[in-house]
Write an enzyme that holds these catalytic residues in place. Sequence first.
Site, PDB file in Angstrom:
ATOM      1  N   GLN A   5       3.743  -6.835   0.069  1.00 48.17           N
ATOM      2  CA  GLN A   5       3.161  -7.539   1.209  1.00 48.17           C
ATOM      3  C   GLN A   5       4.179  -8.500   1.818  1.00 48.17           C
ATOM      4  O   GLN A   5       5.111  -8.951   1.159  1.00 48.17           O
ATOM      5  CB  GLN A   5       1.914  -8.317   0.779  1.00 48.17           C
ATOM      6  CG  GLN A   5       0.624  -7.506   0.804  1.00 48.17           C
ATOM      7  CD  GLN A   5       0.572  -6.458  -0.291  1.00 48.17           C
ATOM      8  OE1 GLN A   5       1.146  -6.658  -1.361  1.00 48.17           O
ATOM      9  NE2 GLN A   5      -0.097  -5.345  -0.046  1.00 48.17           N
ATOM     10  N   ARG A  27      -6.251  -0.270  -8.008  1.00 50.88           N
ATOM     11  CA  ARG A  27      -5.334  -1.056  -7.205  1.00 50.88           C
ATOM     12  C   ARG A  27      -5.313  -2.490  -7.719  1.00 50.88           C
ATOM     13  O   ARG A  27      -6.327  -3.184  -7.723  1.00 50.88           O
ATOM     14  CB  ARG A  27      -5.770  -1.027  -5.747  1.00 50.88           C
ATOM     15  CG  ARG A  27      -4.710  -1.567  -4.786  1.00 50.88           C
ATOM     16  CD  ARG A  27      -5.071  -2.897  -4.228  1.00 50.88           C
ATOM     17  NE  ARG A  27      -4.165  -3.261  -3.131  1.00 50.88           N
ATOM     18  CZ  ARG A  27      -4.329  -4.308  -2.362  1.00 50.88           C
ATOM     19  NH1 ARG A  27      -5.353  -5.108  -2.560  1.00 50.88           N
ATOM     20  NH2 ARG A  27      -3.476  -4.585  -1.406  1.00 50.88           N
ATOM     21  N   ASP A  35       9.708  -4.172 -10.180  1.00 49.59           N
ATOM     22  CA  ASP A  35       8.700  -3.951  -9.138  1.00 49.59           C
ATOM     23  C   ASP A  35       8.335  -5.297  -8.532  1.00 49.59           C
ATOM     24  O   ASP A  35       7.899  -6.212  -9.237  1.00 49.59           O
ATOM     25  CB  ASP A  35       7.464  -3.279  -9.762  1.00 49.59           C
ATOM     26  CG  ASP A  35       6.357  -3.010  -8.744  1.00 49.59           C
ATOM     27  OD1 ASP A  35       6.627  -3.093  -7.541  1.00 49.59           O
ATOM     28  OD2 ASP A  35       5.224  -2.723  -9.176  1.00 49.59           O
ATOM     29  N   THR A  70       1.668   2.225  -8.267  1.00 48.87           N
ATOM     30  CA  THR A  70       1.157   3.423  -8.932  1.00 48.87           C
ATOM     31  C   THR A  70       2.301   4.200  -9.572  1.00 48.87           C
ATOM     32  O   THR A  70       2.204   4.664 -10.712  1.00 48.87           O
ATOM     33  CB  THR A  70       0.412   4.324  -7.932  1.00 48.87           C
ATOM     34  OG1 THR A  70      -0.685   3.598  -7.379  1.00 48.87           O
ATOM     35  CG2 THR A  70      -0.113   5.585  -8.613  1.00 48.87           C
ATOM     36  N   GLU A  79       0.809  -1.226   0.000  1.00 47.71           N
ATOM     37  CA  GLU A  79       0.000   0.000   0.000  1.00 47.71           C
ATOM     38  C   GLU A  79       0.842   1.276   0.000  1.00 47.71           C
ATOM     39  O   GLU A  79       0.347   2.348   0.335  1.00 47.71           O
ATOM     40  CB  GLU A  79      -0.974   0.045   1.197  1.00 47.71           C
ATOM     41  CG  GLU A  79      -1.690  -1.251   1.502  1.00 47.71           C
ATOM     42  CD  GLU A  79      -2.478  -1.774   0.311  1.00 47.71           C
ATOM     43  OE1 GLU A  79      -3.058  -0.955  -0.415  1.00 47.71           O
ATOM     44  OE2 GLU A  79      -2.505  -2.994   0.124  1.00 47.71           O
TER      45      GLU A  79
END
Length: 351
Positions: free
Chosen positions: A200, A174, A196, A46, A41
């Site tokens: 988590q 998302r 990337d 993004t 998060e």
Amino acid sequence: MGCGESKHGDVSPGEQVEQELEESRRNSHYHSKVLLLGAGESGKSTFGKQLKMLAKGQLSVSEMALYRRAIRENLVESMKTLLDAAESMGIPLANAELEEEAERVRSTELATADMPSTLGYDILKLWQDQGVQETWARKDKFWILDSTPYYMREAVRLAQDSVDITEEDVVMTRVMTSGVGSIEILDPPIKFTVVDVGGQRNERKKWLHCFDDVKAVVFIVSLAGYNQVMFEDATRNRLLEAMELYVDVVSNPIFRDTPIHVLLNKTDLFAEMIQEVPLSVCFPEYGGPPGEVLPAISFIEGKCKSIMAQCCPHKKLTVTPICARVREDVLLGWKDVTDTVRATYDVDVKR
């Protein structure tokens, strides 16, 4: 059978091979791998999406279809999360007549992007309910997508079967990163591969496979996480988790000589949140003026630099506050990275 004239003129086969090897070595030398790291998060993906759109100009039809499906799932998931949280906290709908709308949302399967177009109206009505708004105001107690207000505002449009999603929709969607993805960016003479990996906890074990031959690390932190809980652990503060992970990264011997850039993301959400919730809820030692954005960001920036000074004395750290949904901010953050990488090649040339 005679030998035909070489298309390389007077170059012998041996010389041709050597030229090709030299070109390969040159291309390899100017190939730079950049790691995007951060906790879940953080807005890492993004940032990556923005880089990809800047590099490619536009996404493919299949990519747009993926994001169309995902944002519709985000829309339903966000309202389901709010309804579940309201129930667990004992907050009823202010308008009891909306129970039918709530049940239609609950019964919608997230596994498919198919939904009746009327579901958008159901979701919008529920979002406007005072009980749901009271639940949203207590979002620090449960995990929910940061872009929920955007999905709610656009609910009616997104629920239409014929919806064509926009570039802003893509940025706000998302899609949880699982495994390892990469983005190729050509900035002559350098070719960047931006890697990337999922943020988590259960994804971090895959990071080690990406650590070799890295020219720069971009570590992204969500400023808004100071008053949010984790997806994986509702008892754990997002920003404290991110700072702990940051310590692990900067203290890793493999990055001893690797430039590290910290991007303090979600400045827009942070600016709104800090007006209502002081930074001291996360850092009790913070004594800055309540409600003021810049001193609070400077404090977190100082934390990052202090950690770097303890783990890698004398190593320079670049810290840039950004909002990854804003393209100009992404360009600013990315320029810091590319300037650093280019400087390493300049040093090579001077040597």
